[in-house]
Design a protein around this motif. Structure first.
Motif, PDB file in Angstrom:
ATOM      1  N   PHE A 149       4.575   6.303   4.060  1.00  0.00           N
ATOM      2  CA  PHE A 149       3.528   7.004   3.315  1.00  0.00           C
ATOM      3  C   PHE A 149       3.977   8.431   2.954  1.00  0.00           C
ATOM      4  O   PHE A 149       3.684   8.932   1.890  1.00  0.00           O
ATOM      5  CB  PHE A 149       2.235   7.074   4.138  1.00  0.00           C
ATOM      6  CG  PHE A 149       1.477   5.780   4.133  1.00  0.00           C
ATOM      7  CD1 PHE A 149       0.828   5.353   2.984  1.00  0.00           C
ATOM      8  CD2 PHE A 149       1.413   4.985   5.272  1.00  0.00           C
ATOM      9  CE1 PHE A 149       0.124   4.154   2.959  1.00  0.00           C
ATOM     10  CE2 PHE A 149       0.721   3.783   5.261  1.00  0.00           C
ATOM     11  CZ  PHE A 149       0.075   3.368   4.104  1.00  0.00           C
ATOM     12  N   MET A 150       4.705   9.043   3.897  1.00  0.00           N
ATOM     13  CA  MET A 150       5.099  10.426   3.623  1.00  0.00           C
ATOM     14  C   MET A 150       5.942  10.520   2.351  1.00  0.00           C
ATOM     15  O   MET A 150       5.724  11.396   1.515  1.00  0.00           O
ATOM     16  CB  MET A 150       5.868  11.020   4.803  1.00  0.00           C
ATOM     17  CG  MET A 150       6.225  12.480   4.580  1.00  0.00           C
ATOM     18  SD  MET A 150       7.119  13.171   5.988  1.00  0.00           S
ATOM     19  CE  MET A 150       7.535  14.789   5.336  1.00  0.00           C
ATOM     20  N   LEU A 151       6.884   9.581   2.202  1.00  0.00           N
ATOM     21  CA  LEU A 151       7.744   9.613   1.014  1.00  0.00           C
ATOM     22  C   LEU A 151       6.922   9.334  -0.244  1.00  0.00           C
ATOM     23  O   LEU A 151       7.079   9.995  -1.279  1.00  0.00           O
ATOM     24  CB  LEU A 151       8.882   8.603   1.153  1.00  0.00           C
ATOM     25  CG  LEU A 151       9.975   8.710   0.084  1.00  0.00           C
ATOM     26  CD1 LEU A 151      10.684  10.073   0.149  1.00  0.00           C
ATOM     27  CD2 LEU A 151      11.014   7.601   0.229  1.00  0.00           C
ATOM     28  N   LYS A 152       6.022   8.377  -0.127  1.00  0.00           N
ATOM     29  CA  LYS A 152       5.138   8.059  -1.257  1.00  0.00           C
ATOM     30  C   LYS A 152       4.345   9.311  -1.644  1.00  0.00           C
ATOM     31  O   LYS A 152       4.225   9.647  -2.821  1.00  0.00           O
ATOM     32  CB  LYS A 152       4.197   6.926  -0.855  1.00  0.00           C
ATOM     33  CG  LYS A 152       3.061   6.659  -1.834  1.00  0.00           C
ATOM     34  CD  LYS A 152       2.261   5.423  -1.401  1.00  0.00           C
ATOM     35  CE  LYS A 152       1.041   5.189  -2.283  1.00  0.00           C
ATOM     36  NZ  LYS A 152      -0.175   5.839  -1.777  1.00  0.00           N
ATOM     37  N   GLU A 153       3.840   9.992  -0.655  1.00  0.00           N
ATOM     38  CA  GLU A 153       2.991  11.157  -0.930  1.00  0.00           C
ATOM     39  C   GLU A 153       3.801  12.334  -1.495  1.00  0.00           C
ATOM     40  O   GLU A 153       3.330  13.073  -2.359  1.00  0.00           O
ATOM     41  CB  GLU A 153       2.210  11.528   0.344  1.00  0.00           C
ATOM     42  CG  GLU A 153       1.123  10.472   0.589  1.00  0.00           C
ATOM     43  CD  GLU A 153       0.582  10.383   2.020  1.00  0.00           C
ATOM     44  OE1 GLU A 153       1.003  11.186   2.885  1.00  0.00           O
ATOM     45  OE2 GLU A 153      -0.267   9.497   2.262  1.00  0.00           O
ATOM     46  N   ILE A 154       5.049  12.447  -1.049  1.00  0.00           N
ATOM     47  CA  ILE A 154       5.921  13.485  -1.634  1.00  0.00           C
ATOM     48  C   ILE A 154       6.129  13.187  -3.121  1.00  0.00           C
ATOM     49  O   ILE A 154       6.024  14.065  -3.973  1.00  0.00           O
ATOM     50  CB  ILE A 154       7.273  13.549  -0.881  1.00  0.00           C
ATOM     51  CG1 ILE A 154       7.080  14.095   0.540  1.00  0.00           C
ATOM     52  CG2 ILE A 154       8.292  14.404  -1.657  1.00  0.00           C
ATOM     53  CD1 ILE A 154       8.337  14.006   1.425  1.00  0.00           C
ATOM     54  N   PHE A 155       6.407  11.911  -3.397  1.00  0.00           N
ATOM     55  CA  PHE A 155       6.676  11.524  -4.800  1.00  0.00           C
ATOM     56  C   PHE A 155       5.426  11.490  -5.671  1.00  0.00           C
ATOM     57  O   PHE A 155       5.530  11.442  -6.898  1.00  0.00           O
ATOM     58  CB  PHE A 155       7.432  10.182  -4.845  1.00  0.00           C
ATOM     59  CG  PHE A 155       8.922  10.380  -4.741  1.00  0.00           C
ATOM     60  CD1 PHE A 155       9.696  10.527  -5.887  1.00  0.00           C
ATOM     61  CD2 PHE A 155       9.540  10.478  -3.500  1.00  0.00           C
ATOM     62  CE1 PHE A 155      11.064  10.754  -5.798  1.00  0.00           C
ATOM     63  CE2 PHE A 155      10.906  10.709  -3.399  1.00  0.00           C
ATOM     64  CZ  PHE A 155      11.669  10.848  -4.546  1.00  0.00           C
ATOM     65  N   GLU A 156       4.263  11.504  -5.033  1.00  0.00           N
ATOM     66  CA  GLU A 156       3.015  11.523  -5.799  1.00  0.00           C
ATOM     67  C   GLU A 156       2.691  12.909  -6.356  1.00  0.00           C
ATOM     68  O   GLU A 156       1.738  13.055  -7.115  1.00  0.00           O
ATOM     69  CB  GLU A 156       1.855  11.144  -4.868  1.00  0.00           C
ATOM     70  CG  GLU A 156       1.385   9.720  -4.983  1.00  0.00           C
ATOM     71  CD  GLU A 156       0.384   9.409  -3.873  1.00  0.00           C
ATOM     72  OE1 GLU A 156       0.410   8.277  -3.414  1.00  0.00           O
ATOM     73  OE2 GLU A 156      -0.384  10.283  -3.465  1.00  0.00           O
ATOM     74  N   GLN A 157       3.445  13.917  -5.933  1.00  0.00           N
ATOM     75  CA  GLN A 157       3.003  15.287  -6.223  1.00  0.00           C
ATOM     76  C   GLN A 157       2.883  15.664  -7.706  1.00  0.00           C
ATOM     77  O   GLN A 157       1.976  16.424  -8.044  1.00  0.00           O
ATOM     78  CB  GLN A 157       3.837  16.298  -5.427  1.00  0.00           C
ATOM     79  CG  GLN A 157       3.461  16.214  -3.945  1.00  0.00           C
ATOM     80  CD  GLN A 157       4.284  17.078  -3.036  1.00  0.00           C
ATOM     81  OE1 GLN A 157       3.841  18.078  -2.527  1.00  0.00           O
ATOM     82  NE2 GLN A 157       5.528  16.682  -2.830  1.00  0.00           N
ATOM     83  N   PRO A 158       3.709  15.113  -8.583  1.00  0.00           N
ATOM     84  CA  PRO A 158       3.448  15.442  -9.991  1.00  0.00           C
ATOM     85  C   PRO A 158       2.024  15.040 -10.371  1.00  0.00           C
ATOM     86  O   PRO A 158       1.316  15.771 -11.053  1.00  0.00           O
ATOM     87  CB  PRO A 158       4.500  14.622 -10.750  1.00  0.00           C
ATOM     88  CG  PRO A 158       5.610  14.432  -9.757  1.00  0.00           C
ATOM     89  CD  PRO A 158       4.925  14.301  -8.417  1.00  0.00           C
ATOM     90  N   GLU A 173       0.823  -1.223   0.000  1.00  0.00           N
ATOM     91  CA  GLU A 173       0.000   0.000   0.000  1.00  0.00           C
ATOM     92  C   GLU A 173       0.854   1.268   0.000  1.00  0.00           C
ATOM     93  O   GLU A 173       0.391   2.334  -0.386  1.00  0.00           O
ATOM     94  CB  GLU A 173      -0.919   0.022   1.231  1.00  0.00           C
ATOM     95  CG  GLU A 173      -0.108  -0.250   2.453  1.00  0.00           C
ATOM     96  CD  GLU A 173      -0.904  -0.400   3.746  1.00  0.00           C
ATOM     97  OE1 GLU A 173      -0.228  -0.432   4.787  1.00  0.00           O
ATOM     98  OE2 GLU A 173      -2.135  -0.471   3.719  1.00  0.00           O
ATOM     99  N   LYS A 174       2.125   1.085   0.457  1.00  0.00           N
ATOM    100  CA  LYS A 174       3.031   2.230   0.389  1.00  0.00           C
ATOM    101  C   LYS A 174       3.700   2.307  -0.980  1.00  0.00           C
ATOM    102  O   LYS A 174       4.629   3.083  -1.184  1.00  0.00           O
ATOM    103  CB  LYS A 174       4.101   2.133   1.478  1.00  0.00           C
ATOM    104  CG  LYS A 174       3.529   2.274   2.878  1.00  0.00           C
ATOM    105  CD  LYS A 174       4.632   2.276   3.920  1.00  0.00           C
ATOM    106  CE  LYS A 174       4.060   2.023   5.307  1.00  0.00           C
ATOM    107  NZ  LYS A 174       4.899   1.132   6.100  1.00  0.00           N
ATOM    108  N   GLY A 175       3.251   1.463  -1.872  1.00  0.00           N
ATOM    109  CA  GLY A 175       3.737   1.508  -3.252  1.00  0.00           C
ATOM    110  C   GLY A 175       5.249   1.371  -3.371  1.00  0.00           C
ATOM    111  O   GLY A 175       5.858   1.999  -4.237  1.00  0.00           O
ATOM    112  N   GLY A 176       5.848   0.557  -2.492  1.00  0.00           N
ATOM    113  CA  GLY A 176       7.282   0.334  -2.582  1.00  0.00           C
ATOM    114  C   GLY A 176       8.108   1.382  -1.832  1.00  0.00           C
ATOM    115  O   GLY A 176       9.325   1.261  -1.738  1.00  0.00           O
ATOM    116  N   TYR A 177       7.488   2.375  -1.294  1.00  0.00           N
ATOM    117  CA  TYR A 177       8.221   3.388  -0.509  1.00  0.00           C
ATOM    118  C   TYR A 177       8.284   2.956   0.950  1.00  0.00           C
ATOM    119  O   TYR A 177       7.437   2.194   1.421  1.00  0.00           O
ATOM    120  CB  TYR A 177       7.517   4.748  -0.602  1.00  0.00           C
ATOM    121  CG  TYR A 177       7.602   5.378  -1.968  1.00  0.00           C
ATOM    122  CD1 TYR A 177       8.727   6.094  -2.354  1.00  0.00           C
ATOM    123  CD2 TYR A 177       6.559   5.236  -2.888  1.00  0.00           C
ATOM    124  CE1 TYR A 177       8.817   6.667  -3.607  1.00  0.00           C
ATOM    125  CE2 TYR A 177       6.638   5.801  -4.153  1.00  0.00           C
ATOM    126  CZ  TYR A 177       7.777   6.518  -4.504  1.00  0.00           C
ATOM    127  OH  TYR A 177       7.860   7.084  -5.745  1.00  0.00           O
TER     128      TYR A 177
END
Ligand code: F6R
Length: 366
Positions: free
Chosen positions: A8-17, A1-5
């Protein structure tokens, strides 16, 4: 669910585009030169005629409001007041029926923000919500609104919700400026193009993650941090400091760079890391002299600069580049390296970044 990160915070930072693109989807069309926010359709006249905008929020959402204050005033030439919801509601505030109140809240459940809008509503003001959680209490209590569409944010420290809030508020300001005729058609077109290019530029900023990790390693055991910015980057400095405090438990302060000599400069010595948000904008020359003042006192400077800057890199200890964009959009890029910096420092200190001590994702008690 963390998509390999790892978090969650890192995943969400990288989701920003993606999340920033989602907050513009169906709203900004630079080819057809359209900017339309569904929720604003029936309220555009009211907004365009409003004598004043009052923005309320807490924490990171309040910081998004401070960014919006600059953008609304710069483009739409309308006075904006930004208030902590908790102060506003207990201050017997002066509210008129022709005030346009914008409530910003990721969760849509923050007790103080909810109470502030109920108060403003009782005085006849128009209330517009900028929320992330669909169907939340604040979204239901407002007359109209525009969702940020950042998707669920699990990490307690707000990242992608902040940039989505800024994106939505900027779209409102551009639409309003266009309607009021306070910007030229040429600038309007340019802003739509620049907005559309933001997701790809955020992608580019994220490529600096490894370099930011190296910088974080050097400063892992710092006890204090100062963040300085001017203009639109002043709220970015506040947000950068808040992120660091929340997840790493390092004491950090954000200040407008020019205020430094009115107090905080006393703190500067060779042990004090100072993060300057020093992009090429209308305050550039001023902030360069602020950097000199800090270096003269042996402060250790990390600077966020615009790509291709050749002056600041020669003055400071570390630089992180962000691409060029229109000045009002800079916070969407300059805030991102600061999210990463606090994330990596917190991880290196062994903190629970997704669930920092004493904090909850939504603050439903005052
Ligand atoms: C910061 C943070 C808090 C919230 C604040 C408001 O990372 O998470 O400062 O921004 O509690 O929350 P919302 O936006 O849900 O009203």
């Amino acid at each position: 669910e963390k998509g390999g990160y790892d978090h969650f915070m890192l995943k969400e930072i990288f989701e920003q585009p993606r999340s920033i693109a989602d907050s513009m989807r169906g709203r900004v069309n630079s080819q057809e030169e359209i900017l339309q926010l569904g929720g604003l359709r029936d309220y555009m006249d009211k907004l365009a005629l409003a004598k004043r905008i009052i923005i309320v929020g807490c924490g990171t959402s309040w910081h998004a409001g401070l960014v919006a204050e600059y953008v609304f005033e710069e483009l739409a030439r309308i006075p904006v007041e930004v208030e902590y919801a908790s102060e506003f509601r207990y201050r017997n505030p002066i509210i008129h029926a022709d005030d346009f109140v914008i409530a910003i809240s990721q969760s849509g459940e923050t007790a103080d923000t909810l109470a502030a809008i109920q108060l403003a509503k009782s005085k006849g003001a128009t209330i517009f919500g900028v929320c992330n959680v669909v169907g939340s209490s604040i979204a239901r209590e407002t007359h109209a609104g525009a969702y940020t569409h950042a998707g669920p944010e699990i990490g307690v420290a707000s990242t992608k919700a902040f940039t989505a809030q800024v994106t939505v508020l900027t779209q409102m300001a551009v639409a309003m400026a266009h309607k009021r005729g306070t910007i030229t058609e040429e600038l309007y077109r340019q802003l739509l193009l620049d907005l559309s290019a933001i997701p790809q530029k955020v992608e580019q900023v994220l490529k600096a993650a490894d370099r930011i990790k190296e910088i974080a390693y050097i400063f892992t055991y710092a006890r204090n941090f100062i963040y300085l910015g001017r203009g639109l980057n002043f709220p970015v400095a506040l947000e950068g400091a808040l992120k660091l405090k929340e997840i790493s438990y390092i004491h950090a302060e954000g200040y407008p760079a020019a205020e430094m000599k009115h107090g905080p400069i006393a703190l500067i010595d060779e042990d004090m890391p100072v993060v300057f948000i020093a992009t090429k904008d209308s305050s550039y020359e001023k902030i360069v002299s602020n950097i000199q003042e800090v270096k003269a006192r042996k402060g250790r400077v990390i600077a966020i600069v615009t790509e291709g800057d050749t002056l600041i890199p020669g003055m400071v200890d570390f630089v992180i580049e962000v691409p060029e964009t229109h000045e009002v959009l800079i916070p969407l890029l300059s805030s991102i390296p600061l999210q990463l910096l606090s994330y990596y420092i917190a991880v290196m200190r062994g903190r629970n970044v997704d669930q920092p001590r004493n904090l909850a994702k939504s603050v439903t008690v005052e």
